[in-house]
Design an enzyme around this catalytic site. Structure first.
Site, PDB file in Angstrom:
ATOM      1  N   CYS A 135       5.073  -4.442   3.051  1.00  0.00           N
ATOM      2  CA  CYS A 135       6.273  -4.141   3.832  1.00  0.00           C
ATOM      3  C   CYS A 135       6.741  -5.306   4.695  1.00  0.00           C
ATOM      4  CB  CYS A 135       6.045  -2.902   4.696  1.00  0.00           C
ATOM      5  SG  CYS A 135       5.772  -1.395   3.733  1.00  0.00           S
ATOM      6  N   HIS A 277      11.105  -3.066  10.540  1.00  0.00           N
ATOM      7  CA  HIS A 277      10.760  -2.393   9.291  1.00  0.00           C
ATOM      8  C   HIS A 277      10.820  -0.891   9.518  1.00  0.00           C
ATOM      9  CE1 HIS A 277       8.631  -0.800   5.927  1.00  0.00           C
ATOM     10  NE2 HIS A 277       7.528  -0.554   6.621  1.00  0.00           N
ATOM     11  N   ASN A 307      10.978   5.200   4.233  1.00  0.00           N
ATOM     12  CA  ASN A 307      10.346   3.880   4.243  1.00  0.00           C
ATOM     13  C   ASN A 307      10.464   3.288   2.842  1.00  0.00           C
ATOM     14  OD1 ASN A 307       8.583   1.691   4.177  1.00  0.00           O
ATOM     15  ND2 ASN A 307       6.984   2.688   5.373  1.00  0.00           N
TER      16      ASN A 307
END
Length: 371
Positions: A135, A277, A307
């Site tokens: 990520c 993020h 996500n």
């Protein structure tokens, strides 16, 4: 004493970490675009045997829906959609000198996905490589592109963050299933001069391999194959130790942001838009609060897409620009945390004069934030 704003002190942001003379070559962000596949999967459509409802998911994650790639759709396909839209219009239209793809869900363990993406886009035989920082991949990718461009090696680089986590999720794993979605975001990083719109000012990157097993897919790699035992059925699925990851994510992103703000000479109040993020709403709130950035300055869109891994930051940037929440010259702070463990932050000035478009269809949702 509070640190003075860079514009007031007469010192340009970024000069504290390696002075750049006026007009010196550097790297700038020119444009960003994104793509999420298909129709949204709302919380009401999650598997009944998970025993969750919309209120339960929103309370714990802040997520109301996510997108899932359909049968036969892989990471390279989403990357192609995002990159095609980016490269079809000014200022990104035209060829590129290199391609960087950040992903944790490549089409194959070998070879990398970036060369196939490059060929599919018709970009010829330019160098292409994958980055596996999970990520954190898009922030790591920006730093790599910055180095390649500012060194003079290349002039225009296509950076893509794309993940199809739905292919790796255990159908019985509710904790990951409610969080992750599929998506891709693309950016053009190009040569510019110090002070140009879109300048990538500075970075802070880090890793801690002692936590490699906190976010992992146990099977498939050489470590599992070298063990001499056949993989178990569960080894092919994504695993995350949520509680421990939460603590690491908040601590590492907070520390990275503080380090970078000091490096570029910004106070938290100087940040016009904070784009973390998009992990879950609790992590985002905790990091913003600890860094000292007001909630209204945070760009979030995980409520609609969840996500999306390495795609989450470029998708959030495109979404914020589309909604008029990013303006030319804005001070933008990015931060991310991912498996590895990896983390990183980037400071930049938002480019140009956005004229944004957004298109929804049964095939996917397009987010474009042109200069």
């Amino acid at each position: 004493m509070a640190r003075r704003r860079a514009a007031d002190s007469g010192t340009e942001p970024g000069t504290r970490a390696g002075v750049l003379a006026a007009g010196a070559r550097t790297a700038v962000l020119r444009d960003v675009a994104g793509w999420v596949p298909g129709e949204p999967v709302g919380n009401e459509r999650l598997p009944a045997d998970w025993g969750v409802d919309d209120a339960w998911v929103r309370r714990r994650t802040g997520i109301g829906g996510r997108h899932r790639a359909g049968p036969g759709v892989a990471t390279g396909d989403l990357a192609f959609e995002a990159a095609s839209r980016l490269l079809a219009r000014p200022p990104a239209a035209g060829g590129v000198d290199a391609v960087v793809l950040a992903t944790a869900t490549p089409d194959h363990l070998c070879p990398g996905t970036a060369p196939a993406l490059t060929a599919r886009l018709g970009l010829g035989t330019v160098p292409a490589l994958d980055i596996a920082a999970v990520c954190s991949g898009f922030v790591y990718g920006l730093a790599v592109c910055h180095g390649l461009v500012s060194s003079g090696l290349y002039g225009r680089i296509l950076l893509v963050g794309a993940d199809v986590y739905s292919t790796w999720l255990d159908p019985a794993d509710r904790s990951a299933g409610v969080v992750f979605g599929d998506g891709a975001g693309a950016a053009l990083v190009a040569a510019g001069r110090h002070g140009d719109p879109g300048e990538l000012l500075a970075f802070d990157l880090g890793s801690d391999g002692t936590g490699y097993d906190l976010i992992t897919v146990p099977g498939g790699g050489s470590r599992a194959r070298a063990g001499g035992k056949p993989p178990g059925p569960a080894d092919a699925f994504f695993r995350m130790q949520g509680g421990t990851v939460y603590q690491h994510a908040v601590e590492r992103m907070t520390g990275s942001c503080r380090t970078l703000l000091d490096r570029v000479g910004w106070d938290p109040a100087d940040v016009d838009r904070f784009v973390p993020h998009q992990a879950n709403a609790r992590i985002l709130r905790a990091v913003a609060e600890r860094v000292g950035i007001a909630p209204q300055r945070c760009a979030t869109h995980l409520e609609r897409v969840g996500n999306t891994g390495a795609a989450s930051i470029p998708l959030a940037l495109a979404d914020a620009a589309d909604e008029g929440r990013l303006h030319p010259g804005d001070r933008v702070l990015l931060t991310a945390f991912g498996g590895g463990l990896t983390w990183g932050s980037a400071a930049l000035r938002w480019p140009g004069t956005p004229q944004t478009t957004c298109m929804d269809s049964r095939e996917g949702t397009q987010h474009v934030a042109p200069r």
